[in-house]
Design an enzyme around this catalytic site. Structure first.
Site, mmCIF file in Angstrom:
data_model
loop_
_atom_site.group_PDB
_atom_site.id
_atom_site.type_symbol
_atom_site.label_atom_id
_atom_site.label_comp_id
_atom_site.label_asym_id
_atom_site.label_seq_id
_atom_site.Cartn_x
_atom_site.Cartn_y
_atom_site.Cartn_z
ATOM 1 C CB SER A 223 -1.021 -0.016 1.425
ATOM 2 O OG SER A 223 -0.114 0.212 2.453
ATOM 3 C CB SER B 104 0.047 3.501 4.610
ATOM 4 O OG SER B 104 0.906 2.544 4.902
ATOM 5 C CE LYS C 121 -0.037 2.045 9.024
ATOM 6 N NZ LYS C 121 -0.688 2.535 7.837
ATOM 7 C CB SER D 49 -1.395 6.408 7.202
ATOM 8 O OG SER D 49 -1.054 5.547 7.978
#
Length: 263
Positions: free
Chosen positions: A74, A76, A131, A222
């Site tokens: 993704s 994010s 993250k 995100s």
């Protein structure tokens, strides 16, 4: 990834047990009958177990305790990580953990602010997410007007210009590219200048003991601690440290310039 890990553990132990039982209980008797028709021949299942057990064991140890590969699916963490990046994750940076249940058995270290971490979110324990750690236990975190505050102090920002994406990340073209510094070293972030995202992820939080506040570098794309809460330390999988490959068919295939990028 969890099912692959479980399958690897089962295959490793099964092949090891078959090989061990054969050596302890059956191999001597079989060798004594060697030459009598085919009675001394090693069974196929034992042959496969003997051949594959060492390989499976090495793979299990490497990916469980040393380093594990992951693929970024993704946007994010753009622009730090791009869709199609293949990364390596240090599995012992935050302690040695057992495969499958992720239980820590040896304490080694704890996350630091700015670390890029792979984890299993509480609401999706079968998935691996990535993250950046922005809040440590006891920190007061706030996010408003596209500014991140840690214990009342705003992060430092340096505008770079308009971001130009490519391949599957082309949708982020036109976003604002900035360099953010949380006091632990600079990294790039993306923000979308639009009224639609004016209140995206706005709030204030206090990080409980034994938990961490994580955010994606692509702030308006995100799903992170701003929406589902802080991350328990027990859910950590490791620290991302290297991009070893990038493949995005929408961008023309392999991007050799991404190979070797350190995080």
């Amino acid at each position: 990834m969890k099912w692959f890990e479980l399958g690897l553990v089962i295959l490793t132990f099964a092949s090891g047990i078959i090989w061990l039982l054969d050596r302890l209980l059956f191999a001597k008797a079989r060798n004594a009958r060697a030459g009598l028709l085919d009675e001394g021949k090693e069974p196929v299942v034992v042959d496969y177990a003997r051949a594959f057990f060492p390989i499976l064991l090495v793979v299990l140890v490497l990916r469980s305790f040393i380093a594990e590969p992951f693929r970024i699916p993704s946007s994010s963490m753009m622009p730090t990580l791009l869709i199609g990046d293949f990364i390596l994750v240090n599995k012992f940076a935050y302690g040695l953990r057992l495969p499958v249940n992720n239980k820590k058995v040896v304490e080694i270290g704890l996350p630091e602010r700015g670390d890029v971490v792979v984890f299993r979110p509480p609401a999706h324990p079968d998935q691996d997410w990535i993250k950046r750690v922005v809040g440590l236990p006891g920190d007061r975190i706030a996010y408003t007007d596209n500014v991140l505050y840690v214990n009342g102090e705003p992060a430092a920002y340096q505008p770079v210009g308009e971001y130009v994406g490519k391949g599957r990340g082309e949708e982020m073209t036109g976003a604002t590219l900035l360099v953010e510094d949380l006091g632990t070293g600079p990294h790039e972030v993306l923000e979308i200048e639009s009224p639609m995202f004016a209140n995206h992820g706005v709030g204030e939080w206090t990080v409980p003991a034994g938990e961490y506040f994580v955010m994606g570098d692509n702030r308006d794309r995100s799903d992170d601690s701003r929406f589902w809460g802080t991350l328990p330390e027990a859910q950590l999988r490791g620290k991302a440290f290297l991009v070893w490959m990038n493949f995005d068919s929408a961008a023309g295939g392999v991007d050799f310039k991404r190979i070797g990028t350190r995080l």
